[in-house]
Motif scaffolding. Structure first.
Motif, mmCIF file in Angstrom:
data_model
loop_
_atom_site.group_PDB
_atom_site.id
_atom_site.type_symbol
_atom_site.label_atom_id
_atom_site.label_comp_id
_atom_site.label_asym_id
_atom_site.label_seq_id
_atom_site.Cartn_x
_atom_site.Cartn_y
_atom_site.Cartn_z
ATOM 1 N N UNK A 1 19.199 -0.532 13.158
ATOM 2 C CA UNK A 1 19.752 -1.344 12.076
ATOM 3 C C UNK A 1 19.537 -2.806 12.442
ATOM 4 N N UNK A 2 18.570 -3.458 11.792
ATOM 5 C CA UNK A 2 18.294 -4.876 12.042
ATOM 6 C C UNK A 2 19.278 -5.721 11.243
ATOM 7 N N UNK A 3 19.770 -6.791 11.872
ATOM 8 C CA UNK A 3 20.869 -7.579 11.322
ATOM 9 C C UNK A 3 20.394 -8.949 10.848
ATOM 10 N N UNK A 4 21.013 -9.437 9.796
ATOM 11 C CA UNK A 4 20.701 -10.775 9.258
ATOM 12 C C UNK A 4 19.200 -10.936 9.069
ATOM 13 N N UNK A 5 18.619 -10.058 8.288
ATOM 14 C CA UNK A 5 17.169 -9.998 8.141
ATOM 15 C C UNK A 5 16.698 -10.914 7.008
ATOM 16 N N UNK A 6 15.411 -11.276 7.022
ATOM 17 C CA UNK A 6 14.864 -12.121 5.946
ATOM 18 C C UNK A 6 14.797 -11.351 4.629
ATOM 19 N N UNK A 7 14.538 -12.061 3.559
ATOM 20 C CA UNK A 7 14.481 -11.425 2.241
ATOM 21 C C UNK A 7 13.176 -10.661 2.028
ATOM 22 N N UNK A 8 12.175 -10.855 2.911
ATOM 23 C CA UNK A 8 10.901 -10.147 2.765
ATOM 24 C C UNK A 8 10.517 -9.477 4.083
ATOM 25 N N UNK A 9 10.056 -8.244 3.973
ATOM 26 C CA UNK A 9 9.580 -7.464 5.119
ATOM 27 C C UNK A 9 8.268 -6.813 4.693
ATOM 28 N N UNK A 10 7.313 -6.729 5.612
ATOM 29 C CA UNK A 10 6.018 -6.120 5.301
ATOM 30 C C UNK A 10 5.788 -4.878 6.157
ATOM 31 N N UNK A 11 5.240 -3.834 5.522
ATOM 32 C CA UNK A 11 4.863 -2.598 6.207
ATOM 33 C C UNK A 11 3.353 -2.473 6.078
ATOM 34 N N UNK A 12 2.646 -2.592 7.185
ATOM 35 C CA UNK A 12 1.188 -2.621 7.170
ATOM 36 C C UNK A 12 0.637 -1.259 7.566
ATOM 37 N N UNK A 13 -0.131 -0.660 6.663
ATOM 38 C CA UNK A 13 -0.734 0.647 6.882
ATOM 39 C C UNK A 13 -2.221 0.427 7.144
ATOM 40 N N UNK A 14 -2.594 0.486 8.416
ATOM 41 C CA UNK A 14 -3.955 0.135 8.828
ATOM 42 C C UNK A 14 -4.994 1.034 8.167
ATOM 43 N N UNK A 15 -4.740 2.337 8.166
ATOM 44 C CA UNK A 15 -5.757 3.277 7.688
ATOM 45 C C UNK A 15 -6.007 3.125 6.191
ATOM 46 N N UNK A 16 -4.941 2.916 5.412
ATOM 47 C CA UNK A 16 -5.094 2.793 3.962
ATOM 48 C C UNK A 16 -5.367 1.360 3.526
ATOM 49 N N UNK A 17 -5.375 0.432 4.500
ATOM 50 C CA UNK A 17 -5.572 -0.989 4.185
ATOM 51 C C UNK A 17 -4.629 -1.416 3.051
ATOM 52 N N UNK A 18 -3.378 -1.003 3.226
ATOM 53 C CA UNK A 18 -2.348 -1.280 2.225
ATOM 54 C C UNK A 18 -1.131 -1.880 2.922
ATOM 55 N N UNK A 19 -0.519 -2.839 2.261
ATOM 56 C CA UNK A 19 0.727 -3.411 2.759
ATOM 57 C C UNK A 19 1.808 -3.244 1.700
ATOM 58 N N UNK A 20 2.905 -2.625 2.116
ATOM 59 C CA UNK A 20 4.098 -2.606 1.270
ATOM 60 C C UNK A 20 4.888 -3.873 1.544
ATOM 61 N N UNK A 21 5.326 -4.523 0.496
ATOM 62 C CA UNK A 21 6.181 -5.692 0.642
ATOM 63 C C UNK A 21 7.559 -5.344 0.088
ATOM 64 N N UNK A 22 8.556 -5.495 0.943
ATOM 65 C CA UNK A 22 9.945 -5.237 0.569
ATOM 66 C C UNK A 22 10.622 -6.580 0.355
ATOM 67 N N UNK A 23 11.096 -6.817 -0.854
ATOM 68 C CA UNK A 23 11.870 -8.025 -1.147
ATOM 69 C C UNK A 23 13.281 -7.593 -1.517
ATOM 70 N N UNK A 24 14.278 -8.296 -0.989
ATOM 71 C CA UNK A 24 15.653 -7.854 -1.211
ATOM 72 C C UNK A 24 16.594 -9.043 -1.360
ATOM 73 N N UNK A 25 17.634 -8.821 -2.135
ATOM 74 C CA UNK A 25 18.678 -9.831 -2.331
ATOM 75 C C UNK A 25 20.030 -9.136 -2.253
#
Length: 312
Positions: free
Chosen positions: A214-238
């Protein structure tokens, strides 16, 4: 001027459960089961599934659906006296016929408003009246947005306190090839070590064993990088200060009855959450928590994401 009705289709899903289908003009789609208010599918313009649904998911009460985006309310995990992750994820929600105004993507009418109110049994376990409204919106660029509003409707003047998470299961090509960026140098509670507090040391989070943090006091944006699919999920939260990162790996997977033994290789949970500082609402007060998910193409150079301003 009359407002345009949101475009969604009510259909029958697995085991005859009611589900909502949202469609966007470029063949993108999302599906939401009324059981749990549970998003089970989010597909891009190529029809690729972006969420992971367990190969052994049980679509039958009282078992919650494993995968997609379960809703953890009014309790995350066992941070309290209720059942694991609370009860919102295994109750029948309703389509909200008269939701209060909420800004939506002006170029999208692919959304649905849902509502959950407590049953008599819920009130026995958690004696608080509430209205939990959620809008699921499939945007014109394929982004998926969940906006939750929880209101205290107690008539006895009592406040209530809750923890919350969007327990999102992302579909990844190979968990060993995935990295999470945006949580570097942050403090976290390690659920595998009695929630002891540590500080993240790596320049990104990678996976080679069971992870439950459980990461605490996190930024509003997090990125999940999938090398094989050359895809990045971007998580934005408020409204959601914390972020849970979970993958059960092989041994733990075998102890979870509704998760396939090999599913861990193709899933990663990165969950927008409010855990460390629980939310307290007085009667009449409302809390809002918003999650926006998008999937963008990415390429790598020396293991790093090319500067596409994903986290700027």
């Amino acid at each position: 001027m009359a407002t345009e009705r949101p475009s969604f289709e009510l259909a029958k899903g697995i085991n005859g459960l009611d589900k909502i289908i949202l469609r966007e003009s470029r063949n993108r789609s999302a599906e939401v089961y009324l059981y749990g208010g549970h998003v089970t599918s989010w597909k891009n313009e190529n029809g690729e599934e972006l969420l992971h649904l367990s190969s052994k998911a049980v679509f039958k009460a009282p078992k919650p659906i494993r995968g997609g985006i379960p809703l953890c309310f009014p309790q995350f995990s066992n941070f309290g006296t209720l059942e694991q992750h609370g009860f919102a994820r295994n109750r029948i929600w309703e389509v909200d016929a008269s939701p209060p105004p909420l800004p939506t993507n002006s170029s999208s009418n692919a959304y649905v408003d849902l509502i959950l109110r407590p049953s008599e049994d819920d009130l026995k376990a958690w004696p608080h009246n509430f209205e939990f409204r959620m809008r699921v919106d499939l945007g014109s660029e394929g982004e998926l947005t969940l906006t939750s509003r929880i209101r205290n409707t107690n008539s006895d003047g009592k406040p209530f306190t809750f923890t919350f998470a969007y327990h999102t299961y992302f579909s990844v090509s190979d968990i060993s090839e995935v990295r999470v960026e945006g949580l570097e140098t942050l403090d976290y509670l390690d659920n595998l070590k009695n929630r002891e507090r540590f500080t993240e040391q790596g320049d990104a989070i990678t996976f080679e064993s069971e992870t439950d943090k459980i990461y605490l006091s996190t930024p509003t944006k997090i990125a999940i990088l999938d090398h094989e699919k050359k895809r990045t999920f971007v998580v934005r939260k408020d409204g959601l200060a914390d972020a849970v990162v979970w993958n059960p790996w092989d041994k733990r997977s075998k102890t979870i009855s509704d998760l396939g033994d090999e599913d861990y290789k193709h899933m990663l949970c990165v969950e927008a959450a409010a855990i460390e500082r629980p939310i307290t609402l007085k009667p009449g007060e409302e809390w809002k928590g918003r999650l926006e998910l998008s999937a963008v193409p990415s390429s790598y150079s020396s293991g790093q994401l090319d500067p596409k301003k994903v986290l700027e």
